[in-house]
Design a protein around this motif. Structure first.
Motif, mmCIF file in Angstrom:
data_model
loop_
_atom_site.group_PDB
_atom_site.id
_atom_site.type_symbol
_atom_site.label_atom_id
_atom_site.label_comp_id
_atom_site.label_asym_id
_atom_site.label_seq_id
_atom_site.Cartn_x
_atom_site.Cartn_y
_atom_site.Cartn_z
ATOM 1 N N SER A 80 0.817 -1.221 0.000
ATOM 2 C CA SER A 80 0.000 0.000 0.000
ATOM 3 C C SER A 80 0.851 1.271 0.000
ATOM 4 O O SER A 80 0.453 2.295 -0.576
ATOM 5 C CB SER A 80 -0.952 0.008 1.196
ATOM 6 O OG SER A 80 -0.261 0.046 2.427
ATOM 7 N N GLU A 81 2.022 1.235 0.620
ATOM 8 C CA GLU A 81 2.851 2.447 0.676
ATOM 9 C C GLU A 81 3.341 2.843 -0.716
ATOM 10 O O GLU A 81 3.294 4.020 -1.102
ATOM 11 C CB GLU A 81 4.044 2.234 1.611
ATOM 12 C CG GLU A 81 4.855 3.511 1.828
ATOM 13 C CD GLU A 81 5.905 3.350 2.908
ATOM 14 O OE1 GLU A 81 6.749 4.253 3.034
ATOM 15 O OE2 GLU A 81 5.882 2.322 3.622
ATOM 16 N N GLU A 82 3.800 1.878 -1.498
ATOM 17 C CA GLU A 82 4.240 2.172 -2.855
ATOM 18 C C GLU A 82 3.056 2.621 -3.719
ATOM 19 O O GLU A 82 3.185 3.534 -4.549
ATOM 20 C CB GLU A 82 4.896 0.943 -3.471
ATOM 21 C CG GLU A 82 5.304 1.110 -4.930
ATOM 22 C CD GLU A 82 6.277 2.264 -5.152
ATOM 23 O OE1 GLU A 82 6.293 2.816 -6.276
ATOM 24 O OE2 GLU A 82 7.021 2.623 -4.208
ATOM 25 N N PHE A 84 0.496 4.214 -2.672
ATOM 26 C CA PHE A 84 0.201 5.594 -2.260
ATOM 27 C C PHE A 84 1.143 6.581 -2.949
ATOM 28 O O PHE A 84 0.705 7.635 -3.437
ATOM 29 C CB PHE A 84 0.322 5.709 -0.742
ATOM 30 C CG PHE A 84 0.228 7.118 -0.227
ATOM 31 C CD1 PHE A 84 -0.927 7.859 -0.385
ATOM 32 C CD2 PHE A 84 1.310 7.709 0.419
ATOM 33 C CE1 PHE A 84 -1.016 9.165 0.088
ATOM 34 C CE2 PHE A 84 1.237 9.000 0.891
ATOM 35 C CZ PHE A 84 0.068 9.730 0.727
ATOM 36 N N ARG A 85 2.411 6.263 -3.010
ATOM 37 C CA ARG A 85 3.364 7.167 -3.669
ATOM 38 C C ARG A 85 2.992 7.370 -5.141
ATOM 39 O O ARG A 85 3.043 8.491 -5.661
ATOM 40 C CB ARG A 85 4.790 6.610 -3.553
ATOM 41 C CG ARG A 85 5.408 6.814 -2.186
ATOM 42 C CD ARG A 85 6.924 6.625 -2.236
ATOM 43 N NE ARG A 85 7.286 5.248 -2.497
ATOM 44 C CZ ARG A 85 7.537 4.350 -1.542
ATOM 45 N NH1 ARG A 85 7.477 4.721 -0.267
ATOM 46 N NH2 ARG A 85 7.869 3.112 -1.852
ATOM 47 N N GLN A 86 2.610 6.295 -5.802
ATOM 48 C CA GLN A 86 2.209 6.412 -7.197
ATOM 49 C C GLN A 86 0.920 7.218 -7.335
ATOM 50 O O GLN A 86 0.775 8.017 -8.269
ATOM 51 C CB GLN A 86 2.015 5.019 -7.802
ATOM 52 C CG GLN A 86 3.301 4.205 -7.888
ATOM 53 C CD GLN A 86 3.054 2.815 -8.432
ATOM 54 O OE1 GLN A 86 1.982 2.508 -8.945
ATOM 55 N NE2 GLN A 86 4.064 1.949 -8.308
ATOM 56 N N VAL A 88 -0.217 9.622 -5.371
ATOM 57 C CA VAL A 88 0.043 11.043 -5.135
ATOM 58 C C VAL A 88 0.598 11.704 -6.391
ATOM 59 O O VAL A 88 0.235 12.842 -6.726
ATOM 60 C CB VAL A 88 1.021 11.217 -3.954
ATOM 61 C CG1 VAL A 88 1.516 12.652 -3.875
ATOM 62 C CG2 VAL A 88 0.336 10.819 -2.651
ATOM 63 N N ALA A 89 1.434 10.991 -7.097
ATOM 64 C CA ALA A 89 2.019 11.552 -8.312
ATOM 65 C C ALA A 89 0.976 11.798 -9.391
ATOM 66 O O ALA A 89 1.141 12.694 -10.233
ATOM 67 C CB ALA A 89 3.099 10.611 -8.836
ATOM 68 N N HIS A 103 -3.215 7.705 2.586
ATOM 69 C CA HIS A 103 -2.748 6.366 2.893
ATOM 70 C C HIS A 103 -3.191 6.003 4.297
ATOM 71 O O HIS A 103 -2.922 6.739 5.253
ATOM 72 C CB HIS A 103 -1.213 6.307 2.790
ATOM 73 C CG HIS A 103 -0.648 4.949 3.049
ATOM 74 N ND1 HIS A 103 0.621 4.750 3.568
ATOM 75 C CD2 HIS A 103 -1.167 3.712 2.852
ATOM 76 C CE1 HIS A 103 0.847 3.467 3.670
ATOM 77 N NE2 HIS A 103 -0.212 2.817 3.244
ATOM 78 N N VAL A 110 -5.326 2.588 0.229
ATOM 79 C CA VAL A 110 -5.182 3.956 -0.248
ATOM 80 C C VAL A 110 -6.581 4.463 -0.583
ATOM 81 O O VAL A 110 -7.398 3.723 -1.146
ATOM 82 C CB VAL A 110 -4.273 4.040 -1.490
ATOM 83 C CG1 VAL A 110 -4.190 5.475 -2.004
ATOM 84 C CG2 VAL A 110 -2.883 3.508 -1.159
#
Length: 426
Positions: A80-82, A84-86, A88-89, A103, A110
């Motif tokens: 889930s963290e990765e 979330f980063r995608q 946000v972008a 997140h 997410v």
């Protein structure tokens, strides 16, 4: 959402599944993760679940006097963290006080706040385009209102003038679906004349261009899903006659052949039920085996199939019947659409929403109405496709949408399908 214990097997890939289905847990965790004020109310509106693979939920939340749609997507452990980063972008820049993408590590999920969407990446811009189009069509004071939202797939928007009169409908799709939908609607609408005695299809407006939302003429009418008693039987007969006309259209160029009821799909449906609902595993597999043994490819010419013959997609529009939501149009035996609708009547009766007598009356009205315009498949073919639809459509949807009341009656639904195959449908 009632407790799912005993109805759905635990999902080892998504152990947080049941918590994401609990509005109270989601509201608490989302407020905690986003730092927003307390969410005073939270409602679960839509579920899209693939057992062992993914879970997507749509909630409606209230903060103060404001409502918002929030889409949550669960991820397997540590992913889930990765994600979330995608997200946000790709997210829509926010102008409000709440974050567009959040997140929630405690839920392994997410969340996107509308109009941010994982797949509809240009949604905010397209909604502005639709509002501008409403003003061009209806003048000052005209506007647009979202009336349907399928996360990561599509948004339906009503365009209206300053008096509230509907001017048109716009549909915004994820990129891979928009042009196909435009092609389908344009191709089919050209074949139905304005003076057709039974069938009406919405015509795409000339202002609709490639890369823009699909804009369709407004058709007002009553949904047959909202009718009861004799009125419902009469409407179902009219719908069936219009469906026979639809089946006679030339399918859109490039449209693939439907594989909804192919033996491989039926086996896959049975295996899904076996994994997600082990208590019906043997019944589901036996049904798929029996369907496979008795499968006979249709010798009839391929029809233009609607693909989603649900009462909510049928409007009584004056003296004609309008079929809407043509996105799933394909080619195949007419019995696929017929069996799909008859299976829905069986489903409603199995859940106690439709009396057995009403199921029989509506089913008879449906077949009689179709026979007045088109050629009905033989009784065995109709029974076979109805049973196949009970397995591959109704039962599978019960799992994918996590319908707790239907999950409790899955055994009854599969038993009904077996009776149909054996000619014991009364």
């Amino acid at each position: 959402m009632p407790a799912l214990e005993g109805l759905l097997a635990p999902d080892q890939a998504l152990p947080q599944r049941d918590r994401l289905l609990d509005p109270h847990v989601v509201a608490s965790r989302l407020a905690e993760a986003s730092g927003t004020p307390a969410i005073s109310r939270c409602e679960l509106l839509r579920i899209d679940y693939r057992f062992g693979r993914r879970l997507r939920v749509l909630h409606r939340e209230r903060i103060g006097q404001r409502w918002r749609w929030v889409v949550g997507r669960a991820y397997p452990e540590d992913q889930s963290e990765e994600a979330f980063r995608q997200a946000v972008a790709m997210a829509t820049p926010t102008r409000g006080r709440f974050c567009d993408v959040v997140h929630a590590p405690a839920l392994g999920a997410v969340f996107w706040t509308f109009p941010s969407d994982r797949k509809l990446t240009r949604l905010a811009w397209e909604l502005r385009e639709v509002r501008a189009l409403a003003r061009r069509l209806g003048g000052p004071g005209s506007g647009a209102r979202v009336v349907g939202y399928k996360p990561e797939k599509s948004v339906v928007v009503e365009l209206h003038n300053h008096r509230g009169r509907c001017l048109a409908y716009a549909k915004i799709y994820k990129e891979s679906l928009g042009e196909r939908a435009r092609h389908i609607h344009t191709w089919l609408a050209r074949q139905v004349s304005p003076d057709h005695p039974r069938l009406r299809l919405a015509t795409p407006l000339e202002s609709t261009a490639a890369g823009k939302p699909l804009v369709l003429e407004a058709i007002t009418g009553r949904r047959i899903a909202d009718l009861e008693g004799r009125e419902a039987c009469s409407a179902v007969a009219r719908f069936a006659a219009a469906l026979a006309d639809f089946h006679s259209l030339t399918p859109p160029e490039g449209t693939s052949r439907s594989d909804r009821h192919e033996p491989e799909r039926l086996v896959a449906a049975a295996e899904l039920l076996a994994r997600a609902c082990p208590r019906v595993a043997s019944e589901a597999r036996a049904l798929a085996d029996e369907l496979g043994r008795s499968f006979v490819p249709s010798p009839e010419p391929l029809a233009c199939l609607h693909g989603d013959v649900h009462p909510k997609n049928v409007l009584l529009a004056g003296g004609r019947v309008a079929l809407i939501d043509l996105d799933k149009t394909t080619r195949g035996a007419a019995a696929l659409d017929l069996g799909s609708f008859l299976s829905l009547l069986c489903y409603e009766r199995a859940l106690g929403r439709l009396a057995p007598a009403d199921e029989r009356l509506r089913g008879r009205s449906f077949l009689d109405g179709y026979a007045r315009v088109g050629s009905l498949p033989g009784p065995h073919t109709l029974r076979w496709h109805t049973a196949a639809a009970l397995l591959a459509e109704q039962a599978v949807r019960t799992v994918r949408q996590i319908r707790a009341d239907a999950l409790a009656r899955l055994d009854r639904l599969l038993a009904d399908a077996r009776r149909l195959l054996e000619g014991r449908d009364g």
